[in-house]
Design a protein around this motif. Structure first.
Motif, PDB file in Angstrom:
ATOM      1  N   LEU A 417       0.821  -1.210   0.000  1.00  0.00           N
ATOM      2  CA  LEU A 417       0.000   0.000   0.000  1.00  0.00           C
ATOM      3  C   LEU A 417       0.857   1.263   0.000  1.00  0.00           C
ATOM      4  O   LEU A 417       0.598   2.219  -0.739  1.00  0.00           O
ATOM      5  N   ALA A 418       1.898   1.272   0.852  1.00  0.00           N
ATOM      6  CA  ALA A 418       2.750   2.456   0.964  1.00  0.00           C
ATOM      7  C   ALA A 418       3.542   2.684  -0.321  1.00  0.00           C
ATOM      8  O   ALA A 418       3.737   3.833  -0.742  1.00  0.00           O
ATOM      9  N   ALA A 420       2.608   2.066  -3.274  1.00  0.00           N
ATOM     10  CA  ALA A 420       1.716   2.583  -4.321  1.00  0.00           C
ATOM     11  C   ALA A 420       1.543   4.094  -4.235  1.00  0.00           C
ATOM     12  O   ALA A 420       1.130   4.729  -5.210  1.00  0.00           O
ATOM     13  N   THR A 421       1.848   4.681  -3.078  1.00  0.00           N
ATOM     14  CA  THR A 421       1.643   6.125  -2.895  1.00  0.00           C
ATOM     15  C   THR A 421       2.939   6.911  -2.947  1.00  0.00           C
ATOM     16  O   THR A 421       2.936   8.122  -2.740  1.00  0.00           O
ATOM     17  N   ARG A 422       4.070   6.230  -3.210  1.00  0.00           N
ATOM     18  CA  ARG A 422       5.366   6.919  -3.244  1.00  0.00           C
ATOM     19  C   ARG A 422       6.116   6.522  -4.502  1.00  0.00           C
ATOM     20  O   ARG A 422       5.987   5.401  -4.990  1.00  0.00           O
ATOM     21  N   SER A 423       6.913   7.433  -5.005  1.00  0.00           N
ATOM     22  CA  SER A 423       7.804   7.111  -6.112  1.00  0.00           C
ATOM     23  C   SER A 423       9.182   6.815  -5.540  1.00  0.00           C
ATOM     24  O   SER A 423       9.520   7.222  -4.432  1.00  0.00           O
ATOM     25  N   HIS A 433      -1.411   2.690   7.082  1.00  0.00           N
ATOM     26  CA  HIS A 433      -1.169   1.597   6.135  1.00  0.00           C
ATOM     27  C   HIS A 433      -1.574   0.243   6.714  1.00  0.00           C
ATOM     28  O   HIS A 433      -1.521  -0.770   6.013  1.00  0.00           O
TER      29      HIS A 433
END
Length: 506
Positions: A417-418, A420-423, A433
């Motif tokens: 999950l984490a 998916a929200t960071r590059s 999370h």
């Protein structure tokens, strides 16, 4: 600035005093952090191409649960290969294993890093790592001074590992012994009840007694069995696993004892059973409480006389097998209910071990979370996986009805999950999370879901939800616990334990 004789003497005295090795190691790295004025220090043990933290100072608590493989950490690989003091340039391209793991500095990278490999003779046994946020922090200390520290630490670690080896092999004083790292299954946990369990495992492993391992689902009973086998004189021989709950009644006897050609339809050749496969080794019978009474009687005979009969064969075969059994049921209650033989129970429970549930292991939750974070980092090719302070507090506040297995799944899900929200390759796990409610009970229709109370405490809300779900299931199943467990898709023994913890039954 340099080390004074008093400082070195003080370190040496501390390494020779104290109740246990852990005490000495903790004082060593705490002292080094103070003397060198660095931000973090750690003592690591080397085993099977990985570094295992023994003591830390200035680092996040979950570091103690992490396992740093050489393949995943180029700086540690460089230390392992060096044979001498390693000073990494402040602008080194090699990622530091502790980046983001110094509390209060989570968003900053370590700038000064020194590694001291520790040897026993020619064998690498560990390392000291020293880290600081200031690039020139260690420039005032000479390599010779750092080598003195390395020598003191290496001597203390070597002695500790040699004593551990002698104890695990039950060697007599005066018997010849060369230092060799002892291979053992890594059981992560420093809580008092886990330390007690490890001590009991060490005691019983050296014997040939049968062991009954009890504990809730997901606590790690199989890991306990592996530890017993690896610490036993049978370690060089097979550890054979059989899940009794997954055995169809029609093939269970054949799986345990084997069969001869033509014994039944489909028996087209002779086949060895698990007991033969485990000859001179160990047989681990998981979920032993699921065995039928007829098979329990046959198992009892093997334990009493040491011989087996293949299905369809009149001849007996002698086997030498140590049996380790595991259950998530209360076998004493099963005996009273007539579902488990009393004589087999007493044969198996010569030395009973109880694996504590995760909710009773305190800060071990954070150590285990660190271990799973590192696993995810390697599996997903990430540069860093960091637990925020809020996430650590969140994990400690939860009751973990699914125990270590649930924690493992929760961490893996949170990382996905984490990410998916960071590059980029860095992941920071926050409290949001983790969504525990999904794994507590089976899904229900929205109209059936019990209402949660208006409260701000996650644990209270979760426990209220669990109580209402259990009450609802019991009401719909005429207060039949087994039927309610099936409706909730959970094990009946775990449902009883959860109800007791929630104050719903005595």
């Amino acid at each position: 600035m340099s080390f004074s004789v008093d400082v070195l003497a003080g370190i040496a005295i501390q390494l020779q005093s104290g109740v246990g090795h852990q005490d000495r190691f903790q004082r060593l790295i705490t002292t080094l952090r103070q003397v060198l004025e660095c931000d973090a220090s750690a003592l690591l043990r080397y085993d099977a191409r990985q570094f295992i933290p023994l003591a830390i100072d200035g680092l996040a608590q979950d570091v103690l649960g992490r396992r740093f493989t050489l393949e995943g950490h180029p700086r540690l690989e460089a230390i392992a290969r060096a044979g001498d003091v390693v000073r990494f340039p402040a602008d080194s391209d090699l990622p530091d294993p502790y980046d983001g793991l110094i509390p209060g500095q989570e968003s900053l990278k370590v700038h000064a890093c020194v590694g001291l490999p520790l040897f026993a003779g020619q064998n690498l046994i560990g390392a000291l790592t020293l880290d600081a946020m200031e690039p020139e922090q260690f420039d005032v200390f000479s390599d010779e001074e750092l080598r003195l520290i390395s020598a003191l630490a290496a001597g203390a670690l070597s002695n500790a590992l040699l004593i551990e080896q002698l104890e695990s092999q039950n060697m007599l004083p005066g018997a010849p012994a060369a230092f060799e790292p002892v291979a053992n299954t890594d059981m992560i946990g420093l809580s008092p009840n886990m330390m007690q369990l490890k001590k009991e495992i060490e005691i019983v492993a050296a014997s040939d007694l049968n062991v009954l391992i009890s504990g809730e689902t997901g606590t790690g009973k199989e890991l306990v069995a592996k530890s017993i086998h690896e610490g036993s004189p049978r370690a060089a021989n097979p550890l054979v696993y059989l899940n009794c709950a997954a055995l169809p009644e029609s093939v269970a006897e054949s799986e345990l004892f084997g069969h001869v050609k033509g014994a039944f339809t489909g028996a087209i050749s002779n086949r060895s059973g698990k007991f033969e496969m485990a000859d001179n080794g160990t047989l681990f019978l998981d979920e032993i409480g699921e065995l039928s009474l007829a098979l329990q009687a046959k198992l009892l005979r093997v334990l009493q006389y040491g011989d087996i009969q293949r299905v369809g064969d009149d001849r007996s075969l002698r086997v030498d097998v140590r049996v380790l059994a595991a259950t998530n049921r209360d076998l004493r209650e099963e005996v009273l209910a007539g579902r488990f033989r009393a004589d087999l129970f007493h044969r198996l429970s010569v030395f009973p071990l109880s694996v504590p549930p995760l909710r009773e292991r305190g800060d071990d939750v954070v150590l285990l979370a660190g271990y799973f974070c590192e696993q995810c980092r390697l599996r997903l090719g990430l540069s860093r996986v960091i637990l925020s302070s809020g996430a650590r507090a969140h994990l400690l506040s939860y009751g973990w009805p699914g125990n270590v297995r649930e924690l493992e799944h929760a961490v893996h899900r949170a990382v996905v999950l984490a990410r998916a929200t960071r590059s980029g390759g860095e992941v920071i796990l926050e409290a949001q999370h983790f969504a525990f409610e999904e794994s507590v009970v089976a899904p229900v229709q929205e109209s059936e879901a019990p209402a949660l109370p208006a409260c701000h405490n996650l644990r209270d809300a979760t426990e209220h939800f669990q109580r209402e779900m259990i009450r609802q299931a019991l009401s719909q199943n005429n207060n039949n616990w087994a039927a309610s467990a099936r409706a909730l898709e959970t094990d009946v023994a775990n449902l009883h334990r959860l109800a007791k913890r929630l104050g719903m039954k005595d």
